[in-house]
Design an enzyme around this catalytic site. Structure first.
Site, short mmCIF file in Angstrom:
data_model
loop_
_atom_site.label_atom_id
_atom_site.label_comp_id
_atom_site.label_asym_id
_atom_site.label_seq_id
_atom_site.Cartn_x
_atom_site.Cartn_y
_atom_site.Cartn_z
N GLN A 119 25.53 38.25 25.69
CA GLN A 119 25.38 38.27 27.16
C GLN A 119 24.15 39.06 27.60
OE1 GLN A 119 29.75 39.38 27.66
NE2 GLN A 119 29.34 38.25 29.53
N GLY A 132 34.35 44.40 29.53
CA GLY A 132 33.93 43.97 28.20
C GLY A 132 32.57 43.31 28.27
N CYS A 190 34.18 36.87 34.10
CA CYS A 190 33.16 37.09 33.08
C CYS A 190 31.86 37.44 33.78
CB CYS A 190 32.98 35.81 32.25
SG CYS A 190 31.76 35.98 30.95
N LEU A 191 31.16 38.46 33.27
CA LEU A 191 29.89 38.86 33.89
C LEU A 191 28.86 37.73 33.80
CD1 LEU A 191 29.71 42.55 32.63
CD2 LEU A 191 30.37 41.73 34.90
N HIS A 221 32.84 34.90 22.99
CA HIS A 221 31.40 34.86 23.26
C HIS A 221 30.60 34.77 21.96
CE1 HIS A 221 30.98 35.37 27.58
NE2 HIS A 221 31.82 36.39 27.59
N HIS A 224 38.55 37.55 24.59
CA HIS A 224 37.53 36.97 25.48
C HIS A 224 36.13 37.29 24.95
CE1 HIS A 224 35.78 36.33 29.70
NE2 HIS A 224 34.80 36.91 29.03
N GLU A 225 35.91 38.57 24.57
CA GLU A 225 34.58 38.96 24.08
C GLU A 225 34.28 38.31 22.73
OE1 GLU A 225 32.65 40.17 26.14
OE2 GLU A 225 34.24 40.65 27.56
NI NI Z 1 32.75 37.14 29.30
#
Ligand code: NI
Length: 172
Positions: free
Chosen positions: A51, A46, A94-95, A140, A136-137
């Site tokens: 991000q 995701g 998470c990236l 953000h 989760h996304e």
């Molecule tokens: Ni994330």
């Protein structure tokens, strides 16, 4: 398509609340294509626009396993229509918080409304990993990270380590 740089904590942009998209046009589709390619390369399941430093309410997700065909999902202006009372726990990563993971509890089932790749209004019911990933996304988009769901002690430990890693990178 292009690979976009992914920002990592403690970048202040990750705390920004993203703005609603007015129109799903070719420019936005290019962003979504680039986000998906960036996510696949990372690799991740995701990615939200913030991000890649774009404060728009756009999310891409693909929770297909390696042995399954790709199943990309594009969510523009996603909104939770309903969430279940029962919860599920997944170990999240998470990236933007590379190499850190923690168990997070979230509603196990959700219904989400959004505009798709073509700007068409859709609703989707999700459970399991997909439900967790979408939530989760969507966090953000509110400037929240998965570490905001865990104890302050654990959160600060992770953020301190990331800060230190960044300092080392800068001096290397
Ligand atoms: Ni994330």
């Amino acid at each position: 398509m292009a690979i976009l740089p992914i920002i990592t904590a403690p970048d202040p942009l990750l705390k920004v609340k993203s703005k609603a998209v007015d129109r799903v046009d070719d420019g936005l589709r290019t962003l979504m294509d680039d986000m998906l390619e960036t996510m696949y390369l990372a690799p991740g399941i995701g990615l939200s626009a913030i991000q890649v430093a774009v404060p728009k309410r756009v999310v891409v997700v693909d929770v297909a396993r390696e042995d399954e065909p790709a199943n990309p999902l594009y969510l523009v202006n996603p909104e939770l229509v309903c969430v279940s009372d029962n919860l599920a726990t997944y170990e999240e990563g998470c990236l933007s918080l590379p190499d850190h993971y923690a168990d997070v509890e979230r509603p196990a089932e959700i219904e989400v409304a959004f505009l798709d790749y073509h700007g068409k209004r859709q609703t989707l019911q999700a459970e399991g990993l997909l439900a967790t990933c979408i939530q989760h996304e969507m966090d953000h988009l509110e400037g929240l990270l998965f570490v905001d769901h865990i104890s302050a002690l654990k959160r600060n430990m992770i953020l301190r380590k990331l800060k230190k890693a960044k300092r080392l990178e800068a001096t290397a």
